[in-house]
Motif scaffolding. Structure first.
Motif, mmCIF file in Angstrom:
data_model
loop_
_atom_site.group_PDB
_atom_site.id
_atom_site.type_symbol
_atom_site.label_atom_id
_atom_site.label_comp_id
_atom_site.label_asym_id
_atom_site.label_seq_id
_atom_site.Cartn_x
_atom_site.Cartn_y
_atom_site.Cartn_z
ATOM 1 N N LYS A 32 -29.655 -36.426 3.230
ATOM 2 C CA LYS A 32 -29.780 -35.940 1.861
ATOM 3 C C LYS A 32 -28.414 -35.999 1.215
ATOM 4 O O LYS A 32 -27.405 -35.676 1.861
ATOM 5 N N LYS A 33 -28.379 -36.421 -0.051
ATOM 6 C CA LYS A 33 -27.101 -36.592 -0.724
ATOM 7 C C LYS A 33 -27.119 -35.917 -2.083
ATOM 8 O O LYS A 33 -28.139 -35.921 -2.785
ATOM 9 N N ASP A 34 -25.979 -35.328 -2.445
ATOM 10 C CA ASP A 34 -25.819 -34.711 -3.753
ATOM 11 C C ASP A 34 -24.394 -34.994 -4.211
ATOM 12 O O ASP A 34 -23.461 -34.315 -3.807
ATOM 13 N N GLN A 35 -24.248 -36.021 -5.010
ATOM 14 C CA GLN A 35 -22.948 -36.468 -5.528
ATOM 15 C C GLN A 35 -22.010 -36.770 -4.367
ATOM 16 O O GLN A 35 -22.281 -37.684 -3.594
ATOM 17 N N ARG A 36 -20.921 -36.030 -4.204
ATOM 18 C CA ARG A 36 -19.942 -36.338 -3.151
ATOM 19 C C ARG A 36 -20.302 -35.731 -1.793
ATOM 20 O O ARG A 36 -19.589 -35.917 -0.819
ATOM 21 N N ILE A 37 -21.381 -34.983 -1.748
ATOM 22 C CA ILE A 37 -21.746 -34.269 -0.522
ATOM 23 C C ILE A 37 -23.023 -34.853 0.058
ATOM 24 O O ILE A 37 -23.977 -35.141 -0.684
ATOM 25 N N ALA A 38 -23.039 -35.016 1.375
ATOM 26 C CA ALA A 38 -24.235 -35.503 2.049
ATOM 27 C C ALA A 38 -24.390 -34.771 3.376
ATOM 28 O O ALA A 38 -23.408 -34.296 3.960
ATOM 29 N N VAL A 39 -25.622 -34.671 3.818
ATOM 30 C CA VAL A 39 -25.903 -34.096 5.134
ATOM 31 C C VAL A 39 -26.815 -35.058 5.878
ATOM 32 O O VAL A 39 -27.741 -35.634 5.301
ATOM 33 N N THR A 40 -26.522 -35.268 7.165
ATOM 34 C CA THR A 40 -27.357 -36.110 8.014
ATOM 35 C C THR A 40 -27.878 -35.267 9.169
ATOM 36 O O THR A 40 -27.218 -34.337 9.622
ATOM 37 N N LEU A 41 -29.063 -35.589 9.617
ATOM 38 C CA LEU A 41 -29.712 -34.833 10.689
ATOM 39 C C LEU A 41 -30.241 -35.789 11.751
ATOM 40 O O LEU A 41 -30.917 -36.767 11.434
ATOM 41 N N ASN A 42 -29.931 -35.494 13.002
ATOM 42 C CA ASN A 42 -30.467 -36.235 14.132
ATOM 43 C C ASN A 42 -31.200 -35.230 15.010
ATOM 44 O O ASN A 42 -30.593 -34.527 15.815
ATOM 45 N N LYS A 43 -32.515 -35.126 14.848
ATOM 46 C CA LYS A 43 -33.285 -34.122 15.579
ATOM 47 C C LYS A 43 -33.357 -34.430 17.069
ATOM 48 O O LYS A 43 -33.455 -33.523 17.891
ATOM 49 N N THR A 44 -33.334 -35.696 17.409
ATOM 50 C CA THR A 44 -33.397 -36.049 18.829
ATOM 51 C C THR A 44 -32.175 -35.538 19.569
ATOM 52 O O THR A 44 -32.272 -34.958 20.653
ATOM 53 N N ALA A 45 -31.021 -35.742 18.959
ATOM 54 C CA ALA A 45 -29.764 -35.311 19.573
ATOM 55 C C ALA A 45 -29.427 -33.871 19.225
ATOM 56 O O ALA A 45 -28.451 -33.325 19.748
ATOM 57 N N LYS A 46 -30.183 -33.264 18.333
ATOM 58 C CA LYS A 46 -29.963 -31.886 17.876
ATOM 59 C C LYS A 46 -28.575 -31.712 17.283
ATOM 60 O O LYS A 46 -27.809 -30.822 17.710
ATOM 61 N N HIS A 47 -28.248 -32.556 16.344
ATOM 62 C CA HIS A 47 -27.017 -32.320 15.614
ATOM 63 C C HIS A 47 -27.183 -32.744 14.160
ATOM 64 O O HIS A 47 -28.026 -33.570 13.813
ATOM 65 N N PHE A 48 -26.382 -32.109 13.317
ATOM 66 C CA PHE A 48 -26.379 -32.431 11.896
ATOM 67 C C PHE A 48 -24.949 -32.322 11.389
ATOM 68 O O PHE A 48 -24.136 -31.589 11.955
ATOM 69 N N SER A 49 -24.660 -33.081 10.356
ATOM 70 C CA SER A 49 -23.278 -33.203 9.889
ATOM 71 C C SER A 49 -23.192 -33.112 8.369
ATOM 72 O O SER A 49 -24.105 -33.531 7.655
ATOM 73 N N LEU A 50 -22.078 -32.564 7.927
ATOM 74 C CA LEU A 50 -21.749 -32.498 6.490
ATOM 75 C C LEU A 50 -20.678 -33.547 6.204
ATOM 76 O O LEU A 50 -19.674 -33.614 6.903
ATOM 77 N N HIS A 51 -20.917 -34.351 5.182
ATOM 78 C CA HIS A 51 -19.977 -35.385 4.793
ATOM 79 C C HIS A 51 -19.534 -35.118 3.356
ATOM 80 O O HIS A 51 -20.377 -34.979 2.461
ATOM 81 N N ILE A 52 -18.220 -35.037 3.163
ATOM 82 C CA ILE A 52 -17.668 -34.884 1.815
ATOM 83 C C ILE A 52 -16.789 -36.094 1.541
ATOM 84 O O ILE A 52 -15.826 -36.350 2.285
ATOM 85 N N THR A 53 -17.104 -36.848 0.511
ATOM 86 C CA THR A 53 -16.303 -38.019 0.155
ATOM 87 C C THR A 53 -15.373 -37.679 -1.008
ATOM 88 O O THR A 53 -15.587 -36.708 -1.739
#
Lengths: 111, 114
Positions: A57-78
């Motif tokens: 999911k992305k909102d302007q400069r911020i995005a979040v990614t989710l990997n349910k198999t690996a059970k991790h999620f990340s915040l990305h700020i550009t």
């Protein structure tokens, strides 16, 4: 119960660089993953969230990614800016009525 | 403006005294929460309430007490039994107390024991 690990605890970047913060969780029943930003002396505020039925999911400069198999999620700020400097918290919820937060990442953006 | 208010912003207490932190919301949310925040510890849940006149202990309830007599209010009392009460306290609310509801936080109260 749920356990959330957040890394790194401190992240220092130059203005304009990208920043990535990662969280891992333990409860496969968790299905809601918000990120909060806390400025000094204030309460956390929601900046973006993702539910388990999507991978990104992305909102302007911020995005979040989710990997349910690996059970991790990340915040990305550009294109980071000095006003992005704050503490960021992740949360993993859905498996119980008690929200579980990471320990926070202090992001410092140098002008 | 709808939101959550906490008072006071700063609170000083002598050892052995009980102190009550205020939390009020006008969001018409059913559920309310109290968290304690210490440096490097993240947010730890003290108590939560999903409905008026009912509340549940969180991970660190010892030395704290709460009440939920009104939907809008969820005061937290830090008792003299709390061994290390100096911390930043955050109140939050959610629409219905569902595990996937977004948390709305107040501005916090910083408690210092002298």
């Amino acid at each position: 119960g749920e356990n959330v690990e957040q890394h790194p605890s401190t992240l220092s970047v130059q203005e304009g660089d990208s920043a990535v913060i990662k969280c891992t969780y333990s409860d496969s029943a968790s299905n809601y993953f918000p990120w909060y930003k806390q400025e000094l002396g204030k309460g956390p505020q929601l900046i973006i969230d993702i539910r388990s039925n999507v991978g990104e999911k992305k909102d302007q400069r911020i995005a979040v990614t989710l990997n349910k198999t690996a059970k991790h999620f990340s915040l990305h700020i550009t294109e980071t800016q000095p006003e992005d400097s704050a503490v960021y918290f992740c949360e993993a919820s859905g498996g119980s009525y008690i929200p579980t937060f990471g320990r926070g990442t202090s992001l410092i953006v140098h002008p | 403006d709808g939101g959550i208010t906490q008072s006071p912003k700063y609170l000083f207490r002598k050892e052995g005294q009980n102190v009550t932190l205020s939390c009020e919301q006008n969001l018409n949310h059913d559920a309310m929460y109290w968290y304690r925040q210490d440096p490097g510890q993240g947010l730890r849940l003290i108590y939560y309430s999903q409905i008026v006149n009912d509340f549940q202990k969180g991970d660190i309830a010892e030395g704290y007490s709460v009440s939920r007599e009104k939907k809008e209010s969820f005061p937290l009392t830090v008792t003299s039994a709390q061994k290390n009460p100096t911390a930043f306290y955050l109140c939050a609310s959610t629409v219905a107390g569902n595990p996937t509801d977004t948390q709305y936080f107040g501005p916090g109260t910083r408690l210092t024991v002298l």
